[in-house]
Design a protein around this motif. Structure first.
Motif, PDB file in Angstrom:
ATOM      1  N   TRP A  31       0.825  -1.204   0.000  1.00 34.78           N
ATOM      2  CA  TRP A  31       0.000   0.000   0.000  1.00 34.78           C
ATOM      3  C   TRP A  31       0.861   1.256   0.000  1.00 34.78           C
ATOM      4  N   ALA A  32       2.060   1.184   0.587  1.00 39.50           N
ATOM      5  CA  ALA A  32       2.955   2.341   0.602  1.00 39.50           C
ATOM      6  C   ALA A  32       3.369   2.732  -0.808  1.00 39.50           C
ATOM      7  N   VAL A  33       3.367   1.764  -1.731  1.00 39.06           N
ATOM      8  CA  VAL A  33       3.686   2.036  -3.133  1.00 39.06           C
ATOM      9  C   VAL A  33       2.423   2.335  -3.922  1.00 39.06           C
ATOM     10  N   PRO A  36       0.637   6.304  -3.500  1.00 43.19           N
ATOM     11  CA  PRO A  36       1.163   7.396  -4.336  1.00 43.19           C
ATOM     12  C   PRO A  36       1.123   7.066  -5.817  1.00 43.19           C
ATOM     13  N   LEU A  37       1.323   5.794  -6.166  1.00 46.90           N
ATOM     14  CA  LEU A  37       1.275   5.403  -7.573  1.00 46.90           C
ATOM     15  C   LEU A  37      -0.110   5.641  -8.155  1.00 46.90           C
ATOM     16  N   GLY A  38      -1.155   5.339  -7.384  1.00 42.72           N
ATOM     17  CA  GLY A  38      -2.521   5.561  -7.846  1.00 42.72           C
ATOM     18  C   GLY A  38      -2.822   7.033  -8.069  1.00 42.72           C
ATOM     19  N   LEU A  43      -3.592  11.643 -11.846  1.00 44.01           N
ATOM     20  CA  LEU A  43      -3.167  12.956 -12.322  1.00 44.01           C
ATOM     21  C   LEU A  43      -2.677  12.883 -13.763  1.00 44.01           C
ATOM     22  N   THR A  44      -1.943  11.826 -14.078  1.00 43.84           N
ATOM     23  CA  THR A  44      -1.404  11.654 -15.432  1.00 43.84           C
ATOM     24  C   THR A  44      -2.525  11.536 -16.452  1.00 43.84           C
ATOM     25  N   VAL A  45      -3.516  10.717 -16.156  1.00 43.57           N
ATOM     26  CA  VAL A  45      -4.627  10.504 -17.088  1.00 43.57           C
ATOM     27  C   VAL A  45      -5.437  11.780 -17.264  1.00 43.57           C
ATOM     28  N   ILE A 121       8.699   3.558  -7.696  1.00 40.63           N
ATOM     29  CA  ILE A 121       7.822   4.304  -8.599  1.00 40.63           C
ATOM     30  C   ILE A 121       8.631   4.996  -9.695  1.00 40.63           C
ATOM     31  N   PHE A 122       9.692   5.684  -9.312  1.00 38.34           N
ATOM     32  CA  PHE A 122      10.517   6.373 -10.315  1.00 38.34           C
ATOM     33  C   PHE A 122      11.157   5.383 -11.284  1.00 38.34           C
TER      34      PHE A 122
END
Length: 256
Positions: A31-33, A36-38, A43-45, A121-122
């Protein structure tokens, strides 16, 4: 001389926090990943439909990741630091455990967790979108450290204020809600009107986000960034926060 920091106690508190917060399943750590990934994915979409290209580079995902993850360091560390004393109050009955120990333990654990999540993520964004660039790892490291120090300082200060004035928690939430919008997650400082720049410059997170983007975008100048101001604000709040916690440790321990 009174004991200020006990490394063994802090490590033990970190291990306890890992066990109680994440449990024994990998899902807790995932969940820690995923959180923020979600947010970065949404935001990207959304913004890819609104504008043709991001303010820097060609990748919306990388642009928002550099902004959001920097901001995420600050928010997570401030929130976890502010709640450390309350969450660990039963342990404060032991003479070797102090309120400062609980704050530092929670902050360090969250910092390491966010660092692993951010690296994953990066790396994922760079690999999936085949982004080829040179990185300034010194700038990246400075950005997360500055944001983290500021977060812990604000959190430690709030831990004492919340204890004396519980209703201030609601006031603080309201006051800081716009912070996500004015910290450069969605835009760069350079593209804002001059009047907005004159106001936003005083937000230290603008400098932290700009520093992070300098680490990923070699062409980004970021002339407005002041590490002296950013680091100075962080150190002032960290010193103030830890001093307040230390000075009011009896009240924090005995509070009900």
């Amino acid at each position: 001389m009174p004991r200020f920091i006990n490394i063994r106690v802090i490590v033990a508190l970190m291990m306890r926090e890992m066990s109680t917060r994440y449990g024994k399943s990998a899902g807790g750590y995932a969940w820690a990943v995923l959180e923020p990934l979600g947010i970065i994915a949404v935001l990207t979409v959304v913004f890819s439909f609104v504008v043709r290209t991001p303010a820097l580079g060609d990748s919306f995902a990388l642009f928002f990741a550099t902004g959001f993850i920097t901001f995420h360091y600050y928010m997570e560390l401030s929130q976890f630091s502010a709640g450390a004393v309350i969450m660990n109050r039963p342990l404060l009955t032991y003479p070797r455990v102090t309120p400062i120990d609980t704050i530092l333990a929670r902050a360090l654990l969250q910092f390491f967790t966010l660092s692993v999540a951010g690296a994953l993520i990066f790396t994922g964004i760079v690999q999936v979108e085949d982004i080829r660039t040179s990185y300034d790892f010194e700038a990246i490291l400075k950005a997360v450290i500055y944001a983290s120090v500021l977060g812990v300082g604000i959190g430690a200060t709030n831990a004492v204020i919340f204890a004396y004035v519980p209703t201030y928690q609601n006031v603080y939430r309201i006051l800081t809600r716009p912070l996500f919008l004015i910290s450069g997650v969605f835009f760069t400082f350079d593209e804002m009107p001059r009047l907005a720049q004159d106001i936003l410059w005083w937000n230290p997170l603008i400098h932290a986000v700009g520093l992070m983007r300098k680490g990923f975008y070699p062409i980004y100048d970021g002339a407005y960034i002041s590490e002296l101001y950013l680091g100075g604000v962080g150190v002032v709040f960290l010193t103030l926060g830890l001093f307040l916690v230390y000075s009011n440790k009896t009240f924090l321990i005995e509070q009900r």
